[in-house]
Design an enzyme around this catalytic site. Structure first.
Site, short mmCIF file in Angstrom:
data_model
loop_
_atom_site.label_atom_id
_atom_site.label_comp_id
_atom_site.label_asym_id
_atom_site.label_seq_id
_atom_site.Cartn_x
_atom_site.Cartn_y
_atom_site.Cartn_z
N LYS A 1 0.68 -1.14 -0.06
CA LYS A 1 -0.07 -0.05 0.05
C LYS A 1 0.82 1.31 0.05
O LYS A 1 0.52 2.34 -0.60
CB LYS A 1 -1.02 -0.01 1.07
CG LYS A 1 -2.07 -1.05 1.00
CD LYS A 1 -3.00 -0.86 2.38
CE LYS A 1 -2.36 -1.19 3.89
NZ LYS A 1 -1.73 -2.62 4.05
N CYS B 1 -11.78 1.98 16.66
CA CYS B 1 -10.88 1.42 16.50
C CYS B 1 -9.60 1.49 17.85
O CYS B 1 -9.16 0.29 17.94
CB CYS B 1 -9.99 1.78 15.30
SG CYS B 1 -8.71 3.18 15.21
N MET B 2 -9.75 2.31 18.63
CA MET B 2 -8.72 2.30 19.69
C MET B 2 -9.11 2.80 20.93
O MET B 2 -8.46 3.10 21.99
CB MET B 2 -7.21 2.85 19.34
CG MET B 2 -7.19 4.30 18.46
SD MET B 2 -6.95 5.57 19.34
CE MET B 2 -8.48 6.03 19.91
N MET C 1 -7.08 -4.47 16.63
CA MET C 1 -8.49 -4.64 16.70
C MET C 1 -8.97 -5.87 17.41
O MET C 1 -10.01 -5.97 17.93
CB MET C 1 -9.06 -4.44 15.12
CG MET C 1 -8.70 -3.18 14.50
SD MET C 1 -9.27 -1.75 15.41
CE MET C 1 -7.82 -1.04 15.90
N GLY D 1 -4.48 1.80 14.04
CA GLY D 1 -4.78 1.53 12.67
C GLY D 1 -4.83 2.71 11.72
O GLY D 1 -4.81 2.56 10.52
N GLN D 2 -5.05 3.94 12.41
CA GLN D 2 -4.81 5.12 11.41
C GLN D 2 -3.55 5.94 11.62
O GLN D 2 -3.02 6.08 12.94
CB GLN D 2 -5.97 5.81 11.87
CG GLN D 2 -7.33 5.17 11.53
CD GLN D 2 -8.59 6.09 11.59
OE1 GLN D 2 -9.02 6.30 10.82
NE2 GLN D 2 -9.19 5.73 12.77
#
Lengths: 276, 845
Positions: free
Chosen positions: B105, B189-190, B385, B422-423
């Site tokens: 990616k 997500c967190m 996650m 995740g971000q």
């Protein structure tokens, strides 16, 4: 390759034997999976793995080497290339015989153009990791290494050697060119219809390296970061358009200068491993 | 303005520069930083390495650094720009995080700017269709909607919002509109990682860092598949293995994945088995006398909580939780308990019992505990996650900290728990700037009188401006937005930036899809491509993305990272920060009292060197300058309270990120911190303390070891829904796929989603590979192709579906149950059944 596999005493033969063992292992695992035999829920720990290897010897099968053990011998710049010019490694073939086998003519502009087009189709821009033009083992790394550690050529199909040192997670950078998961009976056209168009125009592949005079060795026109192993594209087993006219010469940068401006590391800082 | 740290004037070095010069300037400053970072790393690396040029020089291509746009790893990429377009990407060899490598990616991140359907003009929905309007009109409509909605307005930001974007949004909502209905997708997500860190250490964010990956002897992956989700971090470990180093990798989860292929041990567990596994470790360590007495006696306390919502195991701990309830010990901080109490409670969790709960063999539980019992090993735990998207997410986060604390596997390089995000800026923006319903910048809380007063003073607004009651968290915000006004749905307008809740919320049919049919609800969406959310939007604002704008973000190891804009956004697309500023200015012009500070000035006023106001709400002015520095420097003093001192902006320009706390050691010299709360590295730990958890809940520099009982998952598999469905990501696609599905190399590799199933479960049902099936939950059904023996295989009784595919949005089917403390939904445990279609070949509809 066949000859390599036969010469078990040579360094190349040792590698070949290992690859055969790996291939066999994969085959067995594949067979077990296909037949629905329950695989162990966890892999044995180091100690029991060692025990299994010994019992294999006792049973008369080849001793499986650990994947990690092969690494030192294939790391480093053109390590595989260097190994392959040992006549013994090629079953006693001399450099002269090699020249006869591969020819000494430089590729024609047409061959070169075709090879560059082929390269571009598998890369978003010059320097991007290529996509994989065939189906892959979704889980393992060893399946990649079997063909791509030294590279091989079967008929016209070339499996290039890795252009960089061994990195253990192949699929981190290289993904399948065509979708891996089943897509519910869709045709290729239907799949394409799902994909949005892109206007990204990647940097083109560089042209030929410059020469100080006609007949002088060309400089390297691209970065050598992640492309330390010249054999990957320019070796005797690579595509005709990019292959060297003298693949038996092992020390590429002896004559072909990398460019300090192109490269983040003009000269590899790590010396080649001892004995190579 | 009278606040103690004045915002700096417009970037002094740059006002006249054009884009090209800005890039040159940045490259130059980056090069200056190079000498320092080379010197710093010289001892650790080859000392005779020649100095490297910044990046390849290809004719016409200019290179500059930026953190990757995707996950929380925070790799740095070199971005090659030619003719105002990104044309190439290279791994940045100066970056500590990725050392020159990227994942697939990252290598294709440049393509995300160039999808053919980029949104380039503001659009308003008229008669059901989105029609082009001018920016002036769009800003005016947005401002009036915000004004009309009052406390019915919600701002929904993102872990991809940059720090300045989050800071501006935060200030607008809390200081300007006195409205706490601001939340971010990082809630999804967190949030449980946050509540885990706060309840264990008294303050948020990981104490350890990615350097642990080079130093650990054991790596434990709790419901984590880094081979696909954090590939660069994964390679940092398995490349060590490939080089012959010994790292024992233990994979705990409900699927065999690419990660499992490299693991030495796989603990295949039942849903919620993680709580039992961790409790078994605690039990064994206590029973076998393997508690690290020195560490625990000096640095730990014990804690428990009565959970008002009654999630504790009803049969076993009733008496104890009733006692706690009498002491009023609910909530996130719980109450202190004795070690004796703790040991009595943990006595219940025998390996045999935990084995029944988790379906992990007793021998494996013992083997895992034995690793923690060995003080010579260095053990790193990673989770993301699998642990956070969990109705017991806070509890499970506590449990991972517990097993490290009680065994003393804490605070040495390679020895400690490291939570992943995740971000790119879930940490930097959402957690540090605090773009959450209950938070204020720098770890402050809206419910805390002192914190509110402090922020009001710093923002120069009258006392009492900031509301004390927390606003709606994400799930609640969208529930109130979707619910008709007549039924009590009191959120009437929502502005979404940099995220796609139309696809990423759980149970989307309930939480967002209904909005479209309600004429008195208004959805504003700042986006770069058409998405499931713009489908529902009333007003669409085209946004600039990644290197089309300036940015500062923060990754999972407290590393703050900066980049400059390198190319122009397409058409009329404009920066998200500018959009917030322009609407704020319009609100000020419309007479909204909250947009004035105590002196009557606009809340976001910026002055130039001569004290003249800069008209930053005008796009031409914004675009010609770099205001990120102003807002970042205005925000920076907020970070001192919780000792999260972020680095000065100018330093971040030079570096490939710096890990906070960043302290000035001598004038102009700064050092970052790799291991927090550890005397050798953290400048805020007193001499001789060895470790000090200086924001401790118990006020005595101790971390809390929590008793957290096992509990079953919210939905369990019953006759009608016999399988447990988990959702997640794949390597090639990032989150809802809005960016990666527009990259040909990624989209071709992974064109559509699928249902992953255990082969025996498929065989029992006569389902073959590639067959279209119908997956059904209580919330709906969806047709999906089955992939057997593919990239991963769930254990029996489990299925898995990736959520990236807009055409098959699996979140229509997921459960919207949340963790009681973090309010984070559990996307990993929805009970489903899988039906064969009458025509097994299926169709594509």
């Amino acid at each position: 390759m066949i000859q390599e596999l036969d010469s078990a005493s040579s360094p190349g033969g040792r590698m070949g034997g290992l690859l055969a063992a790996l291939a066999l292992g994969l085959g067995v695992a594949g067979f077990l999976i296909a037949t629905g035999v329950e695989l162990p829920a966890s892999r044995p720990d180091d100690a029991s793995r060692g025990a299994e290897a010994s019992s294999g010897v006792a049973n008369g099968t080849a001793e499986a080497q650990r994947y990690t053990e092969i690494v030192p011998s294939s790391m480093g710049k053109n390590a595989a290339r260097a190994a392959s010019v040992e006549p013994a490694a090629l079953g006693g073939v001399t450099p002269n015989e090699l020249m006869a086998r591969y020819g000494s003519a430089a590729p024609t502009p047409g061959e070169r153009g075709a090879a560059l087009v082929g390269r571009s189709m598998r890369r978003a821009y010059a320097g991007a990791p290529p996509v994989v033009p065939h189906a892959i083992d979704q889980l393992g790394t060893s399946a990649c290494v079997v063909c791509h550690s030294n590279g091989m050529k079967v008929g016209d199909v070339v499996a290039p050697a890795m252009s960089h040192g061994l990195l253990a997670s192949c699929t981190q950078c290289h993904v399948e060119e065509r979708g891996a998961p089943p897509v519910g009976g869709m045709t290729a056209t239907q799949i394409r219809g799902l994909l949005a168009e892109s206007g990204f125009e990647g940097q083109a592949e560089p042209g030929e390296g410059s020469r100080a005079w006609q007949g002088a060795p060309p400089t390297i026109p691209h970065s050598t970061w992640m492309r330390q192993a010249c054999i990957s594209c320019h070796g005797g087993e690579s595509e005709a358009g990019l292959s060297s006219s003298h693949p038996w010469r092992a020390s590429c940068t002896q004559c072909h200068a990398p460019s300090a401006t192109l490269d983040q590391a003009p000269i590899p800082a790590t010396p080649l491993p001892a004995g190579q | 303005m009278t606040i103690d740290s004045k915002p700096l004037n417009a970037f002094p070095a740059l006002p006249e520069m054009d884009r090209r010069e800005v890039v040159r300037f940045a490259a130059l400053t980056a090069a200056t930083g190079l000498a320092g970072s080379l010197a710093a790393s010289a001892s650790a690396q080859q000392t005779d390495a020649p100095p490297r040029p910044e990046a390849p020089e290809i004719d016409g291509v200019e290179w500059n650094k930026a953190p990757c746009r995707f996950c929380g790893t925070g790799c740095h990429v070199m971005v090659g720009v030619k003719g105002n377009k990104v044309v190439a990407i290279a791994g940045d060899r100066e970056a500590d995080v990725n050392k020159g490598l990227l994942c697939v990616k990252g290598y294709h991140v440049g393509s995300i700017l160039y999808g053919a359907d980029r949104l380039t003009e503001p659009m308003l929905r008229k008669n059901g269709k989105l029609e082009k309007i001018s920016w002036e009109e769009a800003v005016d409509i947005a401002a009036r909607k915000v004004m009309d909605a009052g406390q019915g307005f919600g701002l929904y930001l993102s872990g991809q919002s940059t720090i300045p974007e989050g800071y501006i949004g935060q200030k607008l909502m809390k200081a300007g509109l006195s409205n706490n209905h601001i939340d971010a997708n990082a809630r999804l997500c967190m949030a449980s990682a946050v509540t885990g860190f706060i309840s264990t250490y008294g303050v948020d964010e990981p104490a350890s860092c990615f350097d642990d990956l080079e130093n650990c002897d054991v790596l434990i992956l709790w419901g984590n598949n880094p081979a696909e989700m954090h590939p660069v971090l994964w390679s940092r470990v398995i490349d060590r293995v490939a080089r012959g180093e010994k790292v024992k990798i233990i994979d705990i989860g409900t699927r065999r994945t690419r990660t499992t292929e490299h693991a030495d041990m796989h603990l295949s567990m039942q849903a919620n088995g993680d709580l039992a596994i961790a409790n078994a470790i605690l039990h064994i360590l206590v029973k076998e006398g393997k508690v690290n007495e020195e560490f625990v006696s000096k640095h730990c306390s014990f804690r428990a909580s009565h959970n008002a919502e009654g999630l504790s195991h009803p049969l076993v701990h009733d008496e104890f939780t009733a006692r706690l309830a009498e002491r009023g010990a609910g909530g996130l901080k719980g109450t202190a308990i004795d070690r004796k109490d703790f040991e009595e409670l943990i006595d219940y969790y025998t390996p045999e019992r935990c084995s029944e709960m988790s379906e992990v063999p007793v021998e494996q539980l013992r083997e895992l505990a034995a690793l923690f019992a060995d003080p010579t090993l260095r053990i790193t735990s990673l989770w993301c996650m699998g642990v956070n998207q969990h109705t017991a997410g806070t509890a499970m986060n506590n449990m991972i900290h517990n097993v490290h604390l009680i065994s003393g596997h804490w605070g040495r390089p390679g020895d400690g728990p490291q939570s992943l995000t995740g971000q790119p800026s879930a940490c930097g923006t959402v957690r540090e700037v605090g773009t959450l319903a209950h938070a204020l910048p720098g770890g402050r809380l809206v419910a805390n009188d002192g914190h509110r007063a402090d922020c009001e003073a710093r923002w120069n607004v009258p006392a009492g401006r900031i509301a004390s009651k927390p606003g709606y968290h994400t799930v609640k915000m969208f529930e109130q937005f979707s619910k008709p006004t007549s039924e009590g749905g009191d959120i009437s307008a929502v502005w979404v930036q940099v995220t796609n809740p139309g696809q990423s919320l759980p149970n989307t049919k309930k939480l967002i899809n209904g909005v479209k049919a309600q004429s008195d609800k208004f959805l504003i969406v700042s986006e770069v491509y058409p998405t499931a959310t713009t489908e529902l939007a009333d007003l669409v604002l085209p946004a600039a993305m990644w290197v089309e704008k300036d940015g500062v973000v923060g990754n999972s190891e407290r590393r703050t990272q900066q980049w400059f804009r390198m190319v122009d956004p397409p058409g009329q697309a404009r920066d998200d920060a500018w959009q917030l500023i322009a609407v704020s200015r319009r609100l000020f012009e419309l007479g909204h009292a909250g947009l004035r500070d105590k002196d009557g000035n606009w809340l976001f006023q910026q002055l130039d060197e001569n004290g003249q106001e800069i008209e930053i709400w005008k796009w031409d002015v914004w675009k010609a300058n770099h205001f990120d520095r102003n807002f970042f420097e205005e925000y920076r003093p907020f970070t001192v309270l919780k000792h999260k001192n972020v680095a000065p902006y100018d330093l971040l320009v030079e570096k490939r990120g710096m890990r906070w706390p960043v302290v000035e050691t001598s004038p102009g010299e700064y050092r970052e911190t790799r291991w927090r709360f550890v005397e050798e590295d953290d400048p805020f730990v007193g001499e001789g303390a060895r470790f000090a958890f200086y924001h401790s809940t118990s006020g005595d520099d101790r971390a809390q070891i929590w008793f957290r009982p096992w509990e079953p998952s919210q939905e369990t598999c019953e006759d009608e829904f016999p399988l447990m469905m988990s959702t997640g990501r794949v390597l090639e696609h990032w989150h809802t796929g809005t960016m990666t599905r527009r990259v040909p190399e990624l989209a071709r590799a992974m064109p559509g989603t699928y249902l992953e199933m255990n082969r025996k479960d498929a065989a029992d049902r006569g389902i073959s590979n590639g067959e279209m099936v119908r997956v059904v939950t209580k919330r709906g059904s969806m047709k999906l192709p089955v992939w057997l023996g593919g990239r991963a295989e769930p254990r029996r009784g489990h299925v898995f579906v990736p959520f990236f595919d807009e055409a098959q949005p699996i979140n229509e089917l997921t459960l919207d149950a949340i963790d009681p403390y973090s309010k984070q939904p559990d996307y990993k445990k929805s009970a489903v059944r899988v039906e064969r279609l009458a025509d097994p070949k299926g169709g594509t509809q």
